[in-house]
Design a protein around this motif. Structure first.
Motif, short mmCIF file in Angstrom:
data_model
loop_
_atom_site.label_atom_id
_atom_site.label_comp_id
_atom_site.label_asym_id
_atom_site.label_seq_id
_atom_site.Cartn_x
_atom_site.Cartn_y
_atom_site.Cartn_z
N ALA A 20 29.69 19.70 72.99
CA ALA A 20 30.82 20.21 73.78
C ALA A 20 31.92 20.76 72.88
CB ALA A 20 31.37 19.10 74.68
N VAL A 21 32.20 20.06 71.78
CA VAL A 21 33.23 20.51 70.84
C VAL A 21 32.81 21.84 70.21
CG1 VAL A 21 34.35 19.99 68.64
CG2 VAL A 21 34.09 18.20 70.36
N LYS A 22 31.54 21.94 69.84
CA LYS A 22 31.05 23.19 69.25
C LYS A 22 31.14 24.35 70.24
CE LYS A 22 26.95 25.26 67.08
NZ LYS A 22 25.55 25.04 66.66
N VAL A 23 30.73 24.09 71.50
CA VAL A 23 30.79 25.12 72.54
C VAL A 23 32.22 25.59 72.74
CG1 VAL A 23 30.51 25.52 75.02
CG2 VAL A 23 28.68 24.42 73.72
N MET A 24 33.15 24.65 72.83
CA MET A 24 34.56 25.01 73.05
C MET A 24 35.10 25.88 71.90
SD MET A 24 35.80 21.31 74.56
CE MET A 24 37.54 21.65 74.72
N LYS A 25 34.74 25.54 70.68
CA LYS A 25 35.20 26.30 69.52
C LYS A 25 34.63 27.72 69.55
CE LYS A 25 35.20 26.14 64.43
NZ LYS A 25 34.48 27.41 64.20
N GLN A 26 33.31 27.81 69.82
CA GLN A 26 32.65 29.12 69.83
C GLN A 26 33.20 30.00 70.95
OE1 GLN A 26 30.36 30.49 67.79
NE2 GLN A 26 30.24 28.70 66.43
N LEU A 27 33.43 29.43 72.11
CA LEU A 27 33.96 30.22 73.23
C LEU A 27 35.40 30.63 72.98
CD1 LEU A 27 32.44 28.35 76.32
CD2 LEU A 27 31.68 30.50 75.28
N HIS A 28 36.18 29.74 72.38
CA HIS A 28 37.57 30.08 72.07
C HIS A 28 37.63 31.29 71.13
CE1 HIS A 28 41.82 29.58 71.17
NE2 HIS A 28 41.52 29.63 69.87
N GLU A 29 36.73 31.32 70.15
CA GLU A 29 36.69 32.45 69.21
C GLU A 29 36.33 33.76 69.90
OE1 GLU A 29 33.97 31.23 66.20
OE2 GLU A 29 35.37 29.81 65.27
N ARG A 30 35.71 33.67 71.07
CA ARG A 30 35.32 34.86 71.82
C ARG A 30 36.29 35.16 72.96
NH1 ARG A 30 31.24 32.68 69.23
NH2 ARG A 30 29.45 33.97 68.55
N GLY A 31 37.43 34.51 72.93
CA GLY A 31 38.47 34.81 73.90
C GLY A 31 38.31 34.13 75.24
N ILE A 32 37.40 33.15 75.35
CA ILE A 32 37.20 32.43 76.61
C ILE A 32 38.20 31.29 76.69
CG2 ILE A 32 35.60 31.08 78.01
CD1 ILE A 32 34.84 34.03 77.73
N ARG A 33 38.92 31.20 77.80
CA ARG A 33 39.91 30.15 78.01
C ARG A 33 39.29 28.95 78.72
NH1 ARG A 33 43.89 33.15 81.74
NH2 ARG A 33 41.83 33.59 82.64
N ILE A 34 39.63 27.78 78.23
CA ILE A 34 39.13 26.53 78.81
C ILE A 34 40.34 25.73 79.28
CG2 ILE A 34 37.85 24.39 78.33
CD1 ILE A 34 36.47 26.03 76.04
N PRO A 35 40.40 25.36 80.55
CA PRO A 35 39.37 25.46 81.60
C PRO A 35 39.56 26.67 82.53
CG PRO A 35 41.08 24.00 82.35
CD PRO A 35 41.53 24.52 80.99
N GLN A 36 40.48 27.60 82.21
CA GLN A 36 40.78 28.69 83.14
C GLN A 36 39.55 29.54 83.44
OE1 GLN A 36 42.47 27.87 80.46
NE2 GLN A 36 44.71 28.04 80.75
N ASP A 37 38.74 29.82 82.39
CA ASP A 37 37.56 30.66 82.58
C ASP A 37 36.29 29.84 82.81
OD1 ASP A 37 39.03 33.04 82.20
OD2 ASP A 37 38.87 32.84 80.02
N VAL A 38 36.22 28.68 82.19
CA VAL A 38 35.04 27.82 82.34
C VAL A 38 35.45 26.37 82.08
CG1 VAL A 38 34.31 28.05 79.92
CG2 VAL A 38 32.61 27.51 81.69
N SER A 39 34.94 25.47 82.89
CA SER A 39 35.16 24.04 82.67
C SER A 39 34.07 23.48 81.77
CB SER A 39 35.16 23.29 84.01
OG SER A 39 36.34 23.55 84.74
N ILE A 40 34.45 22.56 80.88
CA ILE A 40 33.50 21.95 79.94
C ILE A 40 33.52 20.44 80.13
CG2 ILE A 40 32.83 21.66 77.53
CD1 ILE A 40 32.65 24.54 78.35
N MET A 41 32.34 19.86 80.27
CA MET A 41 32.18 18.41 80.40
C MET A 41 31.26 17.91 79.29
SD MET A 41 32.82 15.66 82.41
CE MET A 41 33.11 16.25 84.10
N GLY A 42 31.63 16.80 78.64
CA GLY A 42 30.80 16.22 77.59
C GLY A 42 30.18 14.90 78.02
N PHE A 43 29.64 14.19 77.03
CA PHE A 43 29.04 12.87 77.28
C PHE A 43 29.15 12.07 75.99
CE2 PHE A 43 26.33 9.46 78.33
CZ PHE A 43 25.92 9.55 79.65
N ASP A 44 29.78 10.91 76.03
CA ASP A 44 29.90 9.94 74.93
C ASP A 44 31.30 9.37 74.85
OD1 ASP A 44 27.28 9.99 74.01
OD2 ASP A 44 27.67 11.52 72.49
#
Length: 354
Positions: free
Chosen positions: A267-291
């Motif tokens: 989840a942390v990796k996904v958030m970083k990669q999407l942020h670098e591509r201009g994707i806003r979290i959670p405005q554009d996509v919600s992210i849920m992890g596990f642990d």
């Protein structure tokens, strides 16, 4: 001399009950006060008798719980050592430290010492670690394998010595074993239901090491919740190799509004990669992890996740192993799952496109 005779009388009376079968393996002995009344002696005398019985392996004394009959068949060669083999990717992951802490805590209650061996992802190193602990005559193993399917030959080394072992966090679905982990399926159901409650219908599941049963169980829980809500589930719902450019485009087209990642690391990796591509979290996509990693709340966008209690898993694993060592459980196919809970933070929000 009189006191010596008194404590020996108590000791031999209890030994006689064990040898004649009046007391069986796992039975709890009467408390000290009852023995004081029965033998009309002091508490010091009773404690000395029980201490000697424990030192000789006939009983196990557990703080705040009492004294229990040990397995007479295994006491002669007991080392009172337990090995924890950790085939870990990241030695600094706090979750491993919590598992160790829990296992040490439970082992100490049974007067066992825990030896920790790190073997990373290398099967040969894992095998060498197991052999090293076998040479030290440990009474049992806790094993956190990187890949429990590939480690089968290493497990056989232990089985050949007829020594019990417990797998931690992950196991081979097709091979019976003692196991301690968390309730992956129900945790995933909780997470997916919450995303659906937030009006997300276009939810994808992202895998990290999908060969692991733990991730497959989380995916099954996700699928169960999706189907229960009447949402379609097909091969496209599962992402095991992520092309982040394509993922970002799908999010901008609103083809994906939420991602449930199989663990916080992904989840942390996904958030970083999407942020670098201009994707806003959670405005554009919600992210849920596990642990619920320790740093999950301290990210630029705090991560919503499913919390598992790693110290409890360590406690359960050591308790299960010691019960196997003492002969209280047999058959090699007992699994103990710890509970999970939902932790909602800033990486999830209601779907603005619903």
């Amino acid at each position: 001399m009189e006191n010596e005779l008194k404590y020996e009388t108590v000791k031999h009376a209890i030994l006689n009950q064990i040898h004649t079968g009046e007391l069986h393996t796992g039975d709890k002995l009467p408390n000290e006060e009852d023995y004081m009344k029965l033998f009309n002696v002091s508490g010091i005398t009773i404690r000395k008798a029980l201490t000697e019985l424990a030192n000789e392996g006939y009983i196990v004394r557990i703080k705040r719980k009492g004294s229990f009959v040990n397995n007479p068949k295994i006491t002669e060669n007991q080392s009172h050592l337990i090995a924890l083999i950790l085939s870990a990717e990241d030695y600094y992951d706090s979750s491993y430290m919590k598992i160790i802490k829990g296992a040490q805590r439970m082992a100490a209650e049974f007067n066992y010492s825990l030896i920790v061996e790190w073997s990373n992802e290398n099967l040969a190193i894992e095998q060498a670690s197991i052999q090293k602990m076998l040479d030290r005559n440990v009474d049992g193993f806790l094993i956190y394998p990187f890949d429990p399917i590939k480690s089968i030959d290493n497990f056989k080394l232990i089985e050949q010595r007829n020594i019990p072992y417990v797998l931690v966090d992950r196991y081979n679905l097709n091979r019976p074993c003692y196991f301690a982990g968390c309730n992956n399926h129900d945790g995933a159901v909780l997470a997916t239901r919450e995303l659906i409650r937030l009006k997300h219908t276009k939810i994808k599941f992202a895998g990290y090491h999908f060969f692991l049963n733990s991730e497959q169980e989380r995916y099954d829980g996700y699928c169960s919740a999706m189907r229960h809500a009447g949402l379609p589930v097909n091969d496209d719902n599962l992402l095991t190799s992520i092309n982040y450019d394509s993922l970002a485009e799908s999010i901008l087209r609103h083809d994906i509004t939420a991602l449930f990642c199989s663990n916080d690391k992904l989840a942390v990796k996904v958030m970083k990669q999407l942020h670098e591509r201009g994707i806003r979290i959670p405005q554009d996509v919600s992210i849920m992890g596990f642990d619920d990693w320790d740093n999950s709340r301290d990210l630029p966008v705090a991560l919503s996740t499913v919390k598992q209690v790693f110290e409890e898993i360590g406690i359960n694993a050591a308790n299960l192993l010691i019960n196997a060592i003492l002969g209280k459980i047999q058959g090699g196919n007992t699994k103990v799952l710890s509970g999970v809970s939902l932790v909602m933070r800033d990486s999830t929000s209601e779907n603005p496109y619903s």
